[in-house]
Write a protein that holds these residues in place. Sequence first.
Motif, PDB file in Angstrom:
ATOM      1  N   GLU A 125       0.646  -1.283  -0.056  1.00 50.57           N
ATOM      2  CA  GLU A 125      -0.016  -0.317  -0.015  1.00 50.57           C
ATOM      3  C   GLU A 125       0.613   1.115   0.266  1.00 50.57           C
ATOM      4  N   ALA A 126       0.610   1.975  -1.196  1.00 54.43           N
ATOM      5  CA  ALA A 126       1.224   3.342  -0.708  1.00 54.43           C
ATOM      6  C   ALA A 126       0.546   4.887  -1.210  1.00 54.43           C
ATOM      7  N   PHE A 127       0.891   5.636  -0.836  1.00 54.36           N
ATOM      8  CA  PHE A 127      -0.084   6.990  -0.335  1.00 54.36           C
ATOM      9  C   PHE A 127       0.338   8.337  -1.091  1.00 54.36           C
ATOM     10  N   PRO A 129       1.824  11.484  -1.114  1.00 54.22           N
ATOM     11  CA  PRO A 129       2.045  12.653  -0.599  1.00 54.22           C
ATOM     12  C   PRO A 129       0.712  13.016   0.435  1.00 54.22           C
ATOM     13  N   LEU A 132      -2.358  11.109   2.422  1.00 49.92           N
ATOM     14  CA  LEU A 132      -2.065  10.197   3.620  1.00 49.92           C
ATOM     15  C   LEU A 132      -3.396  10.363   4.765  1.00 49.92           C
ATOM     16  N   PRO A 133      -2.809   8.877   5.160  1.00 52.26           N
ATOM     17  CA  PRO A 133      -4.568   8.138   6.356  1.00 52.26           C
ATOM     18  C   PRO A 133      -4.432   9.757   7.293  1.00 52.26           C
ATOM     19  N   ASP A 135      -3.604   8.399  10.469  1.00 53.04           N
ATOM     20  CA  ASP A 135      -2.763   8.150  11.881  1.00 53.04           C
ATOM     21  C   ASP A 135      -0.884   8.861  10.857  1.00 53.04           C
ATOM     22  N   LEU A 136      -0.637   8.346   9.925  1.00 52.49           N
ATOM     23  CA  LEU A 136       0.596   8.711   8.874  1.00 52.49           C
ATOM     24  C   LEU A 136       1.303  10.279   8.942  1.00 52.49           C
ATOM     25  N   ALA A 137      -0.438  11.137   8.006  1.00 54.84           N
ATOM     26  CA  ALA A 137      -0.336  12.052   8.478  1.00 54.84           C
ATOM     27  C   ALA A 137       0.434  12.296   9.296  1.00 54.84           C
ATOM     28  N   SER A 139       2.871  11.037  12.019  1.00 51.09           N
ATOM     29  CA  SER A 139       3.584  10.389  11.769  1.00 51.09           C
ATOM     30  C   SER A 139       5.073  11.451  11.010  1.00 51.09           C
ATOM     31  N   ALA A 141       7.938  12.428   8.790  1.00 53.13           N
ATOM     32  CA  ALA A 141       8.425  11.597   7.756  1.00 53.13           C
ATOM     33  C   ALA A 141      10.311  11.226   8.443  1.00 53.13           C
ATOM     34  N   SER A 147      15.351   6.415  10.213  1.00 49.95           N
ATOM     35  CA  SER A 147      14.646   5.713  11.413  1.00 49.95           C
ATOM     36  C   SER A 147      15.522   4.372  11.799  1.00 49.95           C
TER      37      SER A 147
END
Length: 160
Positions: A125-127, A129, A132-133, A135-137, A139, A141, A147
Amino acid sequence: MPVVEKFGAELANKVRPLQPATVISPAMGGLVLGQEVARQLGVRFIFVEKEEGKLALRRGSGFSSGEKILVVEDVVTKGGRVQETMDIVRANSGEVVGVAMAVDRSGGKVDLGLPTFSLISMQVEAFDPDNLPPDLAASPALKPEASRHAIKNRGSLEFV
């Protein structure tokens, strides 16, 4: 038999009918697998590497006009580095006969316009930028290296 030999043998068996004279891989990810596929096929191996932010044919490397070239990469998601490698081959009058990879992260959706072979195909699954959903937004980058370094410093995970 080491794992890279097994992977190389499997890919070599899949692409053998293409009868490439040379295998080319983009540095760095594709180098080990590309060299092993070339060895298994009994053909020459060359690579492209980053030069001023773009891939370029390694100094001293080249091929004859019309030479059959197989592109080998470790992991393909959108195919950008493979396409860039193919463009370099074509700009130097080579004939790209196919593409081989260990992992196709597109689930078979990448269309490079040539015979394409992989050892495993998966849908990742890729989004976009900008879409973004939530929850990912929320977090931050981080580059993979950053990381990995951060995780190691916390001592919570060990990378082998």
